[in-house]
Each structure stands twice: as structure tokens, then as C-alpha cells.
Design an enzyme around this catalytic site. Structure first.
Site, mmCIF file in Angstrom:
data_model
loop_
_atom_site.group_PDB
_atom_site.id
_atom_site.type_symbol
_atom_site.label_atom_id
_atom_site.label_comp_id
_atom_site.label_asym_id
_atom_site.label_seq_id
_atom_site.Cartn_x
_atom_site.Cartn_y
_atom_site.Cartn_z
ATOM 1 N N TRP A 326 11.915 2.815 10.394
ATOM 2 C CA TRP A 326 10.730 1.255 9.740
ATOM 3 C C TRP A 326 9.553 1.309 9.386
ATOM 4 C CZ3 TRP A 326 9.562 -3.118 11.013
ATOM 5 C CH2 TRP A 326 10.200 -4.504 10.440
ATOM 6 N N HIS A 327 8.636 1.207 10.192
ATOM 7 C CA HIS A 327 7.781 0.743 10.387
ATOM 8 C C HIS A 327 6.616 1.478 8.913
ATOM 9 C CE1 HIS A 327 8.806 -1.647 14.310
ATOM 10 N NE2 HIS A 327 7.709 -2.086 13.542
ATOM 11 N N GLY A 328 6.530 2.640 8.878
ATOM 12 C CA GLY A 328 6.348 2.977 7.434
ATOM 13 C C GLY A 328 6.481 4.568 7.311
ATOM 14 N N PHE A 476 4.352 -3.143 6.203
ATOM 15 C CA PHE A 476 5.488 -2.912 6.437
ATOM 16 C C PHE A 476 6.773 -3.461 6.090
ATOM 17 C CE2 PHE A 476 3.613 -2.698 10.629
ATOM 18 C CZ PHE A 476 2.790 -1.642 10.315
#
Length: 476
Positions: A326-328, A476
Site C-alpha cells: 500500500w505504501h508504494g 503515497f
């Protein structure tokens, strides 16, 4: 429109005045929500007006899906949930992960001897899409499981999705907590203004004075890591850990404070995580609303059925794998998240096997272990790729020496820990600094002096900086 720019501080008082005028005269909830929604779309469109269509589309899809689920049962109800999940994840996946997976597939095919010569798309990531997508998903899932009722008022639901203080980086709010607040007359009061102003000042201090002053040290060290000593690289990891905390906790504090000034209460998102003495304790205080989202909608689903230790372990690791992704769209984020999941499993097994008394020295050892591991894993989070991260970490060990430069940043590290020591707890909206020993009157005066000095330092830093730094989590 950053919180630390003059443009925002022309925009926000206008919103406050409009809300206050409505509260004193017409007292219309519909007008109030129209003001908030219009302001939110203006705020979001200021970044790039083309992406307004995405948030409006997401709003309409989930609004319709929620109403249909409310009126349906069985397979029909499930199909509307699937539509909502598919639509939201498709939008997020295209803008955030298409390029990553396309390049990884191309590299894999090339390594296997196949020809893969397709071009790539230059896709711009819409600001805030990861946050408002999770918020709308939580609404659809909660309606499906009957944890909340579908919202029949489109204006009220659209305001919930787009509410500008927390739109681009959280807190990620649940519908059952935030939507009812838009069903009542809000607006500034003297108490809410007082609470909100203090939170905004504290957040700006964390962002502008601490995070932005650490940014040049972090950039210099991570850019030139191949020529620096291990001691300087260790400082770089320390500085980045404090920078990202002050940056993100600062944003959350500003968002909660802005909402409070308008009479809206948002969730606490940080609770002094760097004072925790365990990895699990750290995650109970770090980006709390995101952690709770993954706990309730990913971890809980993975743990269903037989609750064996192996199932719990796999659920923990898989949840943090998803959190990292999810963060990247980068292997560094995936490894960072997975490593935290593994650490939680190890910690759980250790606590089950060993009974430890909560004495002071063990708490200090636990804190050093927790903060040290977070610091080292932050190198993965900040590095451009896995090779750079592993080289950076290896040089901390193989090239270690006492750092002779880059030490000035320790001043801002100390400030960050001082703030957390004086302002502990999950409900900073209600509790002031930990100065009760002064007595109520002296405490109030001391807090006034501290926040006044903090505001002065914020203004000095803003005035002497060429341009404001964007918040890290905007990417993000």
C-alpha cells in the site's frame, strides 16, 4: 495547497467565517455541508483539477453500492460489494501499481529469454488516492456486514469522502463515526477554536521546524551514502525516522486541529510510537487509523476459521506485506512491511515462551530494541531500491566510525522526543501538556508560553525558507 502556505491560510478563514455565519443565522445543516463539500473540492482541485473526476466517481459508486446493499440480500448484496471493491481497487491499482507491475513483468520476461519491448506510461499518482480509497472501501464493507447503515443523503456522504483536512493523508475515518457529525449543525465555538489552534501550532512545529530542518541532512546522507562513514549513515537513518514521524504526525495534528476548529472531531492518528517498548506497541501508536484498517479488514479476514498459531503468524505477515505494498510500488516497501510482520510474529512467540516482569531496565531494553529495529528498517523505506538499502545497511557495520559531521541534526531529534515526553497520550485534543504538577493556573500559562514560542519559530522558519516542503505521505 499545503497547510504551511499563505494560500491555505487565506482559504481556511474564509471557510470558517462561512460556517460561523451559517451557525449564527440560517443554522442549515444542508448549507453547512454544501460549504464543506465545495471547500473540499476546491482544496483538492487546487492540486490538479483533472483528478476531481476520480474522487467524484468513487463517491458515486460507493454511495450507490451502499444504497443497493441496504435494499438487497444474498447474492445481490454480495455483487454490489464486489462492484465497490473492484471499482475502487481498479482505480487505485491503475494509478499506483500499473507501471510497477508492467516493468517487473517486462524484466521477468526478458530474463527468461522472451522479447518484451512494450513502452511504459507516465502515470501521475493523484494526491490522496490511497487514503480516500481505503475510507470509501471501509464504508462499503461496513454496510455489507451491517456495521453501519447506508447513508441516504448524497451531500452528506460526499462530504464524508472529501472532507478536506484529512482528505489527502488521513486520518482514515469510519463512516459510523464521521458521517453522523455531518448530520448535525457544526461550526466554530470558542472551545473548539482554542483546542484546534493548539493542535495546528503543534503540527506546524513538528512539520516546519523539525521535519523540514531534518530534510537536508536526510537528503545529503541518503544521496551520498556510498562515500560516508557508518556513523554518519546511522545518523541518516535516525534523522529520517524522526523526519517521517514529525512530518506525518504533524500533518495529522494539523488535520485534527483544523477539523476541531470547524466543530468536527477526527480520530487520533499518532500516540508517541517512539516511546513504545515493543514492535506491537509501536504499531498501536503509529498511523493508528491505517493500522486499524488493516487489522479490521485484512488481518481479521485472514484469521477467520481455525485460529492456530501458524494461521495467526501467516495473517500477521500477509497483513504487513499488504501494508508495505500500500505504501508504494517498490520492493523496498514490500520488504519493509513484511519485515515488520515477521518481527511481530517473533515478538508474539517470545512473549508466549518467556515471562518477563515489567521492570524499568527491561522496558528500556525493549525500547532500544524497538526503536533500533524501526530505525534500521527505515533505510528500506527511504532508499530508492533494495541494492541501495542493503549497501547502506552494510556500510553502517563495515565502515562504522564516530560521525564527525551531520551532527547538528541531533538538536531536532531531541526536540521531537521532548515533545512526545511532554505530550503523551492518544487524546491530544482533550489533554494538554503533561505539566499537571504546576497546578491548573500555572499549567495554562506555561502552555500558552510554549505554544506562543512554537508559533514564533514556525513563522521564522516559514519566512526564511524559499518554498515549503510537501508532506512525505502525499506521495503515497
Amino acid at each position: 495547497m499545503l497547510f504551511s502556505t499563505g494560500t491555505f491560510w487565506l482559504f481556511f478563514p474564509a471557510v470558517l467565517i462561512a460556517l460561523a455565519a451559517n451557525r449564527l443565522t440560517l443554522r442549515s445543516v444542508t448549507l453547512q455541508n454544501a460549504i464543506l463539500l465545495g471547500a473540499s473540492y476546491l482544496f483538492y482541485g487546487w492540486w490538479d483539477w483533472r483528478f476531481l473526476g476520480l474522487i467524484i466517481a468513487s463517491t458515486l459508486i460507493d454511495y450507490l453500492a451502499g444504497l443497493r446493499m441496504e435494499r438487497s440480500a444474498g447474492q445481490a448484496r454480495r455483487r454490489w460489494l464486489h462492484l465497490s471493491v473492484f471499482a475502487n481497487l481498479s482505480i487505485l491499482g491503475f494509478f499506483k501499481y500499473f507501471g510497477f507491475f508492467a516493468s517487473e513483468l517486462k524484466a521477468g520476461l526478458t530474463a527468461a529469454g522472451f522479447s518484451a519491448e512494450w513502452g511504459t506510461l507516465n502515470i501521475v499518482l493523484p494526491v490522496g488516492i490511497s487514503f480516500y480509497t481505503l475510507q470509501t472501501l471501509s464504508y462499503s464493507i461496513d454496510v455489507y456486514y451491517k456495521r453501519t447503515r447506508a447513508e441516504p443523503d448524497l451531500l452528506r456522504y460526499a462530504t464524508y469522502v472529501a472532507f478536506f483536512p484529512q482528505l489527502v493523508a488521513g486520518p482514515i475515518e469510519r463512516a459510523r463515526k464521521l458521517i453522523p457529525q455531518f448530520a448535525e449543525l457544526a461550526g466554530p465555538t470558542w472551545q473548539s477554536l482554542n483546542q484546534g489552534v493548539r493542535l495546528v501550532i503543534a503540527g506546524l512545529f513538528l512539520k516546519v521546524v523539525i521535519a523540514d530542518n531534518l530534510a537536508p541532512f536526510v537528503d545529503t546522507i541518503f544521496t551520498g551514502y556510498a562515500t560516508m562513514s557508518g556513523g554518519e549513515l546511522l545518523l541518516g537513518a535516525l534523522y529520517f525516522s524522526i523526519q517521517i514521524y514529525a512530518d506525518f504526525a504533524g500533518y495529522s495534528s494539523i488535520a485534527i486541529g483544523l477539523a476541531a476548529m470547524m466543530g468536527i472531531r477526527l480520530s487520533t492518528n499518532f500516540a508517541t510510537p517512539f516511546l513504545a517498548s515493543s514492535i506491537s506497541g509501536l504499531w498501536r501508536g503509529w498511523n493508528i487509523t491505517l493500522t486499524l484498517f488493516f487489522r479490521d479488514y485484512v488481518y481479521a479476514e485472514l484469521r477467520k476459521g481455525k485460529r492456530s498459531e501458524s494461521r495467526i503468524a501467516l495473517a500477521n505477515i500477509a497483513t504487513f506485506f499488504v501494508s508495505g505494498l500500500w505504501h508504494g510500488a517498490n520492493w523496498t516497501f514490500i520488504l519493509w512491511g513484511t519485515a515488520h510482520g515477521v518481527l511481530l510474529v517473533v515478538e508474539r512467540r517470545w512473549r508466549a515462551a518467556v515471562s518477563l516482569d515489567p521492570i524499568v531496565w527491561l522496558k528500556l531494553a525493549g525500547w532500544a530494541y524497538t526503536f533500533g529495529l524501526f530505525l534500521l528498517l527505515s533505510v528500506l523505506f527511504r532508499s530508492l531500491d533494495v541494492h541501495a538499502a542493503t549497501t547502506y545497511l552494510a556500510r553502517i557495520v563495515t565502515e562504522f566510525s564516530v560521525p564527525q559531521s551531520q551532527r547538528y541534526g541531533l538538536l531536532f531529534v531531541g526536540l521531537a522526543f521532548l515533545i512526545d515526553a511532554l505530550w503523551r497520550g492518544r487524546t491530544r485534543l482533550d489533554k494538554g501538556l503533561r505539566l499537571e504538577w504546576l497546578g491548573p493556573v500555572a499549567k495554562e500559562w506555561a502552555e500558552t508560553v510554549v505554544f506562543s514560542l512554537s508559533l514564533i519559530l514556525v513563522l521564522i522558519n516559514v519566512a526564511t525558507r524559499e518554498e515549503p516542503n510537501a508532506f512525505i505521505y502525499f506521495q503515497f
